[in-house]
Design an enzyme around this catalytic site. Structure first.
Site, mmCIF file in Angstrom:
data_model
loop_
_atom_site.group_PDB
_atom_site.id
_atom_site.type_symbol
_atom_site.label_atom_id
_atom_site.label_comp_id
_atom_site.label_asym_id
_atom_site.label_seq_id
_atom_site.Cartn_x
_atom_site.Cartn_y
_atom_site.Cartn_z
ATOM 1 N N ARG A 5 1.218 -1.038 -5.969
ATOM 2 C CA ARG A 5 0.338 -1.380 -7.375
ATOM 3 C C ARG A 5 -0.056 0.047 -7.684
ATOM 4 O O ARG A 5 -0.062 0.420 -8.804
ATOM 5 C CB ARG A 5 -0.808 -2.361 -7.032
ATOM 6 N N ASN A 39 -0.353 -8.226 -7.067
ATOM 7 C CA ASN A 39 0.290 -9.003 -5.851
ATOM 8 C C ASN A 39 0.280 -10.407 -5.937
ATOM 9 O O ASN A 39 -0.801 -11.090 -6.786
ATOM 10 C CB ASN A 39 -0.601 -8.727 -4.542
#
Length: 93
Positions: free
Chosen positions: A22, A40
């Site tokens: 990320r 996620n």
């Protein structure tokens, strides 16, 4: 009426959680004129939503795939268009 932009949703599979995926995606986004989110998913995948011009969004996703290629086993995408939903690209939790 708000201007329509190219929108891409991607679901990334592989060893993509716990490997700074990320954060790396957010860093890569700064190289392109894209806005959106990355987060996620409970099933172990990473979800990316990116919007902008088609060329910028596709180049952004290609760069994410290149930078994190060792972690990615599969990428599913869905393309749409609509009004811009985000003012920046950021990590969602």
């Amino acid at each position: 009426m708000a201007e329509e932009v190219y929108q891409l949703t991607a679901w990334i599979s592989g060893h993509v959680q716990g490997v700074f995926f990320r954060a790396t995606t957010e860093q890569v986004s700064r190289q392109f004129a894209v806005t959106g989110r990355v987060k996620n998913l409970p099933d172990g995948r990473v979800w990316i939503f990116a919007e902008g011009t088609e060329a910028e969004v596709q180049a952004f996703l290609a760069q994410v795939r290149e930078v994190k290629k060792a972690n990615i086993t599969e990428v599913e995408t869905e393309v749409s268009s609509g009004p811009r939903r985000h003012g920046e690209f950021a990590v969602s939790y």
